[in-house]
Design a protein around this motif. Sequence first.
Motif, PDB file in Angstrom:
ATOM      1  N   ASP A   1     -56.149  -3.063  27.219  1.00 27.25           N
ATOM      2  CA  ASP A   1     -54.551  -2.706  27.399  1.00 27.25           C
ATOM      3  C   ASP A   1     -53.695  -3.555  28.081  1.00 27.25           C
ATOM      4  N   ASN A   2     -52.828  -4.063  27.615  1.00 27.71           N
ATOM      5  CA  ASN A   2     -51.800  -4.735  28.337  1.00 27.71           C
ATOM      6  C   ASN A   2     -50.145  -4.443  28.086  1.00 27.71           C
ATOM      7  N   GLY A   3     -50.127  -2.876  27.422  1.00 30.50           N
ATOM      8  CA  GLY A   3     -48.858  -2.490  27.340  1.00 30.50           C
ATOM      9  C   GLY A   3     -48.836  -1.568  25.960  1.00 30.50           C
ATOM     10  N   GLY A   4     -49.184  -0.628  25.796  1.00 33.70           N
ATOM     11  CA  GLY A   4     -49.422   0.101  24.561  1.00 33.70           C
ATOM     12  C   GLY A   4     -48.223   0.251  23.782  1.00 33.70           C
TER      13      GLY A   4
ATOM     14  N   GLU B   1     -49.783  -9.806  20.744  1.00 33.34           N
ATOM     15  CA  GLU B   1     -48.963  -8.639  20.592  1.00 33.34           C
ATOM     16  C   GLU B   1     -48.486  -8.403  19.178  1.00 33.34           C
ATOM     17  N   ALA B   2     -48.402  -7.271  18.812  1.00 36.72           N
ATOM     18  CA  ALA B   2     -47.718  -6.869  17.421  1.00 36.72           C
ATOM     19  C   ALA B   2     -46.521  -6.355  17.499  1.00 36.72           C
ATOM     20  N   VAL B   3     -45.503  -6.829  16.843  1.00 32.46           N
ATOM     21  CA  VAL B   3     -44.110  -6.361  17.343  1.00 32.46           C
ATOM     22  C   VAL B   3     -43.428  -6.198  15.750  1.00 32.46           C
TER      23      VAL B   3
ATOM     24  N   VAL C   1     -52.221  -6.483  23.932  1.00 33.78           N
ATOM     25  CA  VAL C   1     -53.492  -6.225  24.011  1.00 33.78           C
ATOM     26  C   VAL C   1     -54.195  -7.562  24.751  1.00 33.78           C
ATOM     27  N   LEU C   2     -54.958  -7.622  25.348  1.00 33.53           N
ATOM     28  CA  LEU C   2     -55.533  -8.655  25.921  1.00 33.53           C
ATOM     29  C   LEU C   2     -57.060  -8.835  25.058  1.00 33.53           C
TER      30      LEU C   2
ATOM     31  N   MET D   1     -57.784  -2.350  20.558  1.00 32.54           N
ATOM     32  CA  MET D   1     -58.857  -1.607  21.704  1.00 32.54           C
ATOM     33  C   MET D   1     -60.044  -0.891  21.186  1.00 32.54           C
ATOM     34  N   ALA D   2     -60.160  -0.770  19.997  1.00 31.81           N
ATOM     35  CA  ALA D   2     -61.714  -0.473  19.588  1.00 31.81           C
ATOM     36  C   ALA D   2     -62.476  -1.292  19.571  1.00 31.81           C
TER      37      ALA D   2
END
Length: 126
Positions: free
Chosen positions: A92-95, A120-122, A111-112, A86-87
């Motif tokens: 944002d696409n789902g925090g 995505e990180a999961v 995040v886009l 984000m920085a």
Amino acid sequence: MIDHVGILVTDWAKARAFYDAAFAPLGYSMLAEVPEQYTGGVKVGGYGKAKPDFWLTESAETGPGRHYAFQAASQAEVDAFYAAAMANGGTDNGGPGPRPHYHEHYYGAFVLDPDGNNIEAVFHGG
């Protein structure tokens, strides 16, 4: 099953800054850059831990957005990925948070990237 994947990016410098920052909390870094004499003059580079698994290729057009999920070792890594992305130009696409509708032990963040790819990180911890 999949050895490596790649996406197209329209602004190499912007994409490189985004992925350098977003991948750092996950332990991924740029491991290879292909000399431009082998790529027709476009920038190509691969990220990974032990070998390049996720490749960026500079292009005038990117096509439709894609979704790529990267493994995190903890919820804290997911949170750090999201903050760094984000920085550094992400949208944002789902925090960060649990996603029990996917799986009871699913904690992810979406995040886009600057080209609209859903990154995505999961963490699949318990």
